[in-house]
Design a protein around this motif. Structure first.
Motif, mmCIF file in Angstrom:
data_model
loop_
_atom_site.group_PDB
_atom_site.id
_atom_site.type_symbol
_atom_site.label_atom_id
_atom_site.label_comp_id
_atom_site.label_asym_id
_atom_site.label_seq_id
_atom_site.Cartn_x
_atom_site.Cartn_y
_atom_site.Cartn_z
ATOM 1 N N ASN A 152 0.859 -1.180 0.000
ATOM 2 C CA ASN A 152 0.000 0.000 0.000
ATOM 3 C C ASN A 152 0.896 1.231 0.000
ATOM 4 N N ARG A 153 0.877 1.996 -1.093
ATOM 5 C CA ARG A 153 1.842 3.087 -1.248
ATOM 6 C C ARG A 153 1.622 4.228 -0.259
ATOM 7 N N ASP A 154 0.387 4.358 0.239
ATOM 8 C CA ASP A 154 0.147 5.399 1.229
ATOM 9 C C ASP A 154 0.861 5.085 2.532
ATOM 10 N N LEU A 155 1.029 3.796 2.822
ATOM 11 C CA LEU A 155 1.678 3.399 4.065
ATOM 12 C C LEU A 155 3.155 3.089 3.859
ATOM 13 N N VAL A 156 3.456 2.500 2.728
ATOM 14 C CA VAL A 156 4.832 2.072 2.449
ATOM 15 C C VAL A 156 5.280 2.747 1.157
ATOM 16 N N VAL A 242 -6.662 -12.015 3.486
ATOM 17 C CA VAL A 242 -5.533 -11.221 2.999
ATOM 18 C C VAL A 242 -6.022 -10.089 2.098
ATOM 19 N N SER A 243 -6.894 -10.433 1.125
ATOM 20 C CA SER A 243 -7.336 -9.359 0.225
ATOM 21 C C SER A 243 -8.270 -8.401 0.954
ATOM 22 N N GLY A 244 -9.066 -8.918 1.894
ATOM 23 C CA GLY A 244 -9.950 -8.048 2.664
ATOM 24 C C GLY A 244 -9.168 -7.031 3.476
ATOM 25 N N LEU A 245 -8.125 -7.490 4.168
ATOM 26 C CA LEU A 245 -7.306 -6.576 4.975
ATOM 27 C C LEU A 245 -6.663 -5.515 4.095
ATOM 28 N N PHE A 246 -6.149 -5.947 2.957
ATOM 29 C CA PHE A 246 -5.466 -5.000 2.084
ATOM 30 C C PHE A 246 -6.438 -3.962 1.545
ATOM 31 N N ASN A 247 -7.626 -4.411 1.178
ATOM 32 C CA ASN A 247 -8.623 -3.494 0.628
ATOM 33 C C ASN A 247 -9.113 -2.472 1.638
ATOM 34 N N GLN A 248 -9.076 -2.836 2.927
ATOM 35 C CA GLN A 248 -9.536 -1.899 3.941
ATOM 36 C C GLN A 248 -8.384 -1.060 4.475
ATOM 37 N N GLY A 249 -7.219 -1.163 3.858
ATOM 38 C CA GLY A 249 -6.067 -0.402 4.320
ATOM 39 C C GLY A 249 -5.530 -0.901 5.650
ATOM 40 N N ARG A 250 -5.876 -2.150 6.008
ATOM 41 C CA ARG A 250 -5.423 -2.671 7.295
ATOM 42 C C ARG A 250 -4.217 -3.578 7.165
ATOM 43 N N ALA A 251 -3.761 -3.792 5.937
ATOM 44 C CA ALA A 251 -2.519 -4.541 5.748
ATOM 45 C C ALA A 251 -1.622 -3.662 4.895
ATOM 46 N N ALA A 252 -0.464 -3.329 5.431
ATOM 47 C CA ALA A 252 0.432 -2.443 4.697
ATOM 48 C C ALA A 252 1.044 -3.166 3.507
ATOM 49 N N MET A 253 1.401 -4.444 3.730
ATOM 50 C CA MET A 253 2.022 -5.223 2.658
ATOM 51 C C MET A 253 1.383 -6.607 2.640
ATOM 52 N N VAL A 254 1.229 -7.173 1.471
ATOM 53 C CA VAL A 254 0.804 -8.568 1.372
ATOM 54 C C VAL A 254 1.719 -9.276 0.383
ATOM 55 N N ILE A 255 1.863 -10.572 0.595
ATOM 56 C CA ILE A 255 2.566 -11.388 -0.397
ATOM 57 C C ILE A 255 1.488 -12.141 -1.144
ATOM 58 N N ASN A 256 1.320 -11.809 -2.394
ATOM 59 C CA ASN A 256 0.251 -12.438 -3.155
ATOM 60 C C ASN A 256 0.576 -12.361 -4.638
ATOM 61 N N GLY A 257 -0.250 -13.020 -5.432
ATOM 62 C CA GLY A 257 0.051 -13.107 -6.862
ATOM 63 C C GLY A 257 -0.783 -12.152 -7.686
ATOM 64 N N ASP A 265 -9.307 -2.849 -4.182
ATOM 65 C CA ASP A 265 -10.221 -1.719 -4.165
ATOM 66 C C ASP A 265 -9.586 -0.547 -4.933
ATOM 67 N N PRO A 266 -10.345 0.097 -5.839
ATOM 68 C CA PRO A 266 -9.768 1.182 -6.652
ATOM 69 C C PRO A 266 -9.217 2.346 -5.824
ATOM 70 N N THR A 267 -9.653 2.488 -4.583
ATOM 71 C CA THR A 267 -9.165 3.607 -3.772
ATOM 72 C C THR A 267 -7.787 3.339 -3.179
ATOM 73 N N ILE A 268 -7.326 2.102 -3.284
ATOM 74 C CA ILE A 268 -6.012 1.768 -2.704
ATOM 75 C C ILE A 268 -4.933 1.991 -3.760
ATOM 76 N N ASP A 269 -3.939 2.793 -3.408
ATOM 77 C CA ASP A 269 -2.808 3.035 -4.306
ATOM 78 C C ASP A 269 -1.742 2.002 -3.982
ATOM 79 N N TYR A 270 -1.534 1.052 -4.892
ATOM 80 C CA TYR A 270 -0.606 -0.032 -4.556
ATOM 81 C C TYR A 270 0.565 -0.101 -5.515
ATOM 82 N N GLY A 271 1.619 -0.737 -5.048
ATOM 83 C CA GLY A 271 2.761 -1.017 -5.896
ATOM 84 C C GLY A 271 3.140 -2.475 -5.746
ATOM 85 N N VAL A 272 3.923 -2.987 -6.701
ATOM 86 C CA VAL A 272 4.376 -4.369 -6.645
ATOM 87 C C VAL A 272 5.887 -4.379 -6.744
#
Lengths: 751, 287
Positions: A152-156, A242-257, A265-272
């Motif tokens: 989550n780019r807002d957090l990390v 995992v995806s639920g936490l990330f979508n609610q901004g409650r997981a800063a980083m996830v390991i996923n494919g 969620d479109p409101t989450i600014d993410y990077g890979v």
């Protein structure tokens, strides 16, 4: 049985009165392609097929007919169709089945003769290796998938470079009280553990020997425990969590494919970013799943099918898959197109491939998944040290591997199949006839048929249907249990697989219920005990609840019809989703049940950690699903009780309780009995609830016989052993049904 | 008396709540427009009622996006139609077979009768997963009914038979035989008696077996996806499973689909409710 077949066909047609319902057969010039794609990937594939049909296919006179199949039934459909020459010409599937398919034969074709060096140049070496088994090439890679770090780019703002950085960062973003975590991934799923395991040397050595107790593999378990000790990861991680936490901004980083990206969620600014380096400087090395294009050995148009394979792996196709399909094409050229290079997400996953390792495509790998999951859960929950878990894992899986290899060995040594006894074949129909005819005089059979012509004509259609579509498959299943059939010798003549009572002896004579580390949960008698407890508890609760509700609903009140419909809802909604909702409700950190418990002042329960708690997750779900049936039966039963009985009782001054004991219960007996018998049989074999809710947790302790049989059959390939398990289930239930009928008859006679 | 009535009301209320709670999760997921199974987390320092509100499964915003996606992305309407036809045909064929067999088992005495009833039970005792391959061989290879509605209808109506026959046989047992005997004396054939007298009397039990057969065909997934080789011939449960793949699942679509799939069943329940209750009761009287 051509006559019978014809009769059945005609009868069935007559019943429906419409031959128009029959779909026409496929025409000769079609290339049939099966896949499990949907959404964007499906759209991209269909674009490509259209292009192929208009160009290459058009010139050679071939049309591709694609068929999408849901993932859950895809493997079953392939293994039903391909060995019988009925499957597609070409199909797309994950590469990790290659070993098993190649050894069992008749499923995939080697393509060394087709694949030119120029074509192979398209793919990075690891992906080419993924498609090879024992020196032969079995298809071309199409797309690949592996996990990476999604943040989550807002957090990390910047992805961590090392594991130590990642954990430090994760700790900073963790606030357990608010349900925030720094890092989330499905660490008890073997596929996700691959990143750590492969960094420690992998599950198999270079020459294909199992090494899950190597110091590297044990070290991987230790590292996982260290990660969890930081408290920055949530417990009981599922993909939904995992995806639920990330979508609610409650997981800063996830390991996923990449499969998660469309759900973000479109409101989450993410990077890979690629996974970070371990402390020793080695990269985390996740498993890559490669989707391959495979040819069926039964294809009538292998040349045309291969032309399609070449087309689908071309640079042009790779670009389409990358852009429209949002896939990661195996053809390296895809990543040099500017459209793809400007996509940082795709490039990050491509970069991850450099350190990823394709899942071993050995047949042995399939045997590892479930035991490895158990080992991970035990390590994570602390019921075993990493050393213990690894040692047991190695020993258990090695034993399964040895069983399979011994059989493969025997198969290759077997020059001429020895003449096998024919009598087992005859035993089945003979037994069936004997079962039907004992108690009658043989001389009367002919006369009897004449005499009972009316009865025969009434029962006949149903009996024939049952015989063909139920008892024949059942007889086949029973027969299988007397063989040593596994995936590898399935296609050999049945006589060569004859094993007599070996499977039964192996199951029933295994009395080692305990060993030094406690109960052996995979022992038959433990599972039998759990199954009986499961059936009894479920039955008692459904009957009690059903009885209580039926009594409560028996007297009219406003809204009774509505309540009745509402209470029936668990029956109407597909139980696949309601069972999973229940699993979610039981989640220790985010499940509603524990939140209620906390709200009422209690301590949260670790639902899937202990045998008892986990047992009740299944029971609660199953009772919820099952009580409407019982309620309806009893509700109906109550209505057959004449009301004058109660009036007479009241006149004599009987209390409500006495009326219930003396009138209601005895009069309900005949109503309840058949429902109870059916219910016992259904609950004993209730596969879905166990499989979807507790999945046998912890460590397979709560598997019932049917889920155990499934695991043996489909996770260990030992079809015959699973069949023997099922036959024992059948015999137990048969004994119960006979006992129940006897008891009923005796009590009725006693009246 | 009143206390008992209060307790009764409370019990019913609690049970309705327990039944509805997970159902509401499905509904709210369907209307949430999102895809992930929602999480529950009570904010820290929330009052009791705020906490309770957080535990109620209500979506953040209401949206029909999942239903739109479901109905436009795939030929869902077509699959719904297939399912309706297959389930309806299964119901008709299954009920016809079950009625005639159950009537004979109830009224006639013939060799193998008792054991036939036991065999019906036996057929429920063996796990279906192990019968997959032999069924494939019979339906697709021998009868050449792969990729047809007929093949599925045949398998489904036979699969539902054991329960239906048991139910109906019990019901016929509980019906008085006097009328039928009188008709027999007047020279009516057994078939005429069955059609004109026994079947109309058994309407309630037939409603139950019809519902059961319908549900059997309506919810079946694995055989439908293995027998059918054209997407246009798939049934709704097959279509729904597309939303669950190996690594991820679109639970929003799945929930929306489940809600749609449940509607016909609920409507059927509403229509059959009256029959259903008396049907099950009488059917189970003797078993």
């Amino acid at each position: 049985m051509p006559d019978l077949r014809k009769y059945l066909q005609i009868a069935a047609l007559w019943l429906l009165g419409a031959s128009a319902l029959l779909a026409g057969p496929a025409s000769a010039e079609e290339i049939r392609l099966w896949h499990a794609y949907r959404g964007e990937e499906k759209a991209a594939l269909e674009n490509l097929l259209e292009r192929f049909n208009a160009t290459v296919g058009h010139n050679s006179g071939h049309t591709v007919i694609p068929l999408a199949i849901p993932f859950d039934s895809y493997a079953d459909k392939l293994s039903a169709a391909l060995p019988r020459g009925r499957g597609p010409d070409l199909f797309i599937f994950a590469h990790d089945r290659i070993g098993g398919w190649a050894l069992s034969g008749n499923t995939i074709a080697a393509v060394d003769d087709f694949a030119s060096a120029a074509i192979l140049e398209r793919f990075p070496q690891p992906l080419r290796d993924a498609m090879s088994f024992e020196g032969k090439l079995y298809g071309l890679p199409f797309n690949f998938k592996s996990v990476a770090l999604i943040y989550n780019r807002d957090l990390v703002p910047e992805p961590p470079a090392t594991a130590a950085d990642m954990l430090a960062l994760a700790k900073r973003h963790t606030d357990q009280a608010r349900g925030h975590f720094g890092l989330a991934f499905e660490y008890t799923e073997p596929f996700y553990h691959g990143a750590l395991l492969n960094a420690g040397g992998g599950a198999f050595s270079a020459d294909g020997e199992l090494q899950v107790d190597s110091s590297g593999a044990v070290g991987a378990l230790h590292t996982l425990r260290e990660w969890l000790a930081t408290g920055a990861l949530p417990s009981e991680p599922t993909s939904a969590l995992v995806s639920g936490l990330f979508n609610q901004g409650r997981a800063a980083m996830v390991i996923n494919g990449p499969w998660m990206l469309s759900e973000i969620d479109p409101t989450i600014d993410y990077g890979v970013a690629p996974l970070p380096l371990l402390d020793n400087g080695e990269p985390l090395s996740p498993w890559a799943a490669v989707e391959g294009l495979f040819l069926s050995p039964a294809s009538k148009h292998p040349q045309a099918a291969w032309a399609l394979v070449e087309f689908l792996t071309s640079d042009e196709a790779a670009l389409e898959m990358a852009t429209t399909g949002k896939q990661l094409p195996a053809n390296s050229a895809a990543f040099s197109f500017p459209e793809v290079q400007q996509n940082p997400v795709a490039m990050a996953f491509r970069k991850q491939l450099d350190t990823a390792q394709p899942i071993p495509n050995l047949a042995e790998m399939t045997l590892l998944w479930t035991p490895l999951r158990t080992a991970l859960q035990r390590t994570v929950k602390g019921t075993a040290t990493p050393e213990e878990a690894a040692r047991e894992l190695q020993a258990g899986v090695q034993q399964d591997i040895d069983t399979l290899r011994a059989q493969q060995q025997a198969l290759t040594n077997q020059q001429n199949t020895q003449a096998a006894p024919l009598w087992p074949w005859l035993l089945i129909p003979a037994g069936l006839i004997a079962f039907l005819l004992t108690g009658t005089r043989r001389r009367r059979i002919a006369a009897g048929l004449q005499e009972h012509r009316t009865a025969a004509s009434f029962v006949g259609p149903a009996a024939i249907g049952m015989l063909v579509l139920v008892f024949f498959p059942l007889a086949y299943g029973l027969l299988l249990s007397f063989t040593d059939t596994t995936m590898f010798n399935e296609h050999t003549p049945l006589s060569s697989r004859w094993a007599g009572l070996d499977n039964y002896v192996a199951i029933l004579s295994d009395w080692r219920i305990w060993n030094e580390s406690g109960v052996r949960f995979d022992n038959f008698y433990w599972t039998l005990g759990i199954t009986i407890a499961w059936t009894l508890v479920n039955l008692a609760l459904t009957v009690l609840l059903g009885l209580g509700l039926a009594l409560a609903l028996n007297k009219p009140f406003r809204g009774r019809n509505l309540v009745r419909v509402l209470l029936i809802l668990p029956w109407a909604i597909p139980n696949y989703i309601t069972a999973l909702i229940w699993k979610g409700l039981f989640h220790p950190q985010f499940g509603a049940i524990n939140q209620f418990v906390v709200l009422l002042g209690g301590d949260p329960v670790a639902w899937f950690d202990t045998v008892t708690a986990s047992f009740f997750t299944g029971v609660i779900t199953n009772v919820w699903l099952g009580f409407p049936f019982m309620m309806l039966v009893i509700l109906g039963g109550l209505q057959t009780i004449p009301s004058d009985l109660y009036e007479a009782a009241r006149m004599e001054g009987a209390s409500r309780w006495q009326q219930f004991r003396r009138i209601t219960l005895p009069m309900l007996r005949p109503t309840l009995l058949p429902a109870v018998v059916m219910s016992v049989i259904w609950t004993f074999n209730m596969f879905n609830v166990i499989y979807l809710v507790s999945d046998g947790a912890p460590a397979g302790a709560n598997d019932i016989l049917i889920t155990k049989a499934f695991r043996i059959g489909f996770e260990k390939y030992q079809y015959a052993y699973a069949s023997a398990y099922s036959t024992i289930v059948l015999l137990l239930l048969l004994a119960y049904a006979i006992w129940q009928t006897r008891v009923t008859r005796m009590t009725e006679a006693a009246k | 008396m009143t206390i008992l009535n209060w307790l009764r009301g409370l019990f019913i209320l609690v049970m309705v709540a327990i039944v509805l709670y997970p159902v509401l999760w499905v509904v709210s997921l369907a209307f949430s427009g999102g895809q992930s199974l929602a999480l529950v987390s009570v904010p820290e320092g929330a009052s009791f009622f705020e906490a309770l509100r957080a535990l109620l499964p209500l979506p953040q915003q209401w949206s029909l996006a999942n239903f739109e996606g479901l109905l436009t992305e795939q030929p869902f309407g077509r699959w719904l139609l297939n399912s309706l036809i297959i389930a309806a045909a299964t119901t008709i064929v299954g009920v016809l077979l079950a009625c005639s067999a159950a009537y004979a088992l109830s009224r006639f005495r013939f060799p193998g009768r008792e054991r036939g009833l036991m065999l019906l039970l036996v057929s429920q005792m063996f796990p279906a997963t192990l019968m997959l391959i032999p069924l494939y061989v019979i339906i697709v290879e021998w009868l050449q009914l792969g990729n047809t509605w007929l093949g599925l209808i045949a398998v489904y109506s036979i699969t539902a038979l054991p329960f239906c026959v048991w139910m109906l046989k019990g019901y016929f047992d509980s019906l008085p035989v006097d009328i039928e005997e009188a008709a027999l004396m007047e020279g009516a054939s057994p078939v005429a008696i069955f059609w004109r007298i026994a079947l109309p009397l058994a309407k309630p039990a037939i409603a139950v077996t019809a519902l059961f057969s319908f549900l059997t065909a309506w919810n079946e997934f694995i055989l439908a996806s293995i027998f059918m080789d054209e997407e246009a011939l798939y049934t709704v449960p097959v279509g729904l499973r597309f939303f669950v793949s190996d690594f991820s699942a679109q639970w929003g679509y799945f929930a929306a689909g489940s809600v749609l799939v449940s509607l016909p069943v609920v409507i059927l329940f509403l229509g059959l409710q009256r029959f259903l209750v008396s049907g099950l009761s009488a059917g189970a009287v003797k078993g």
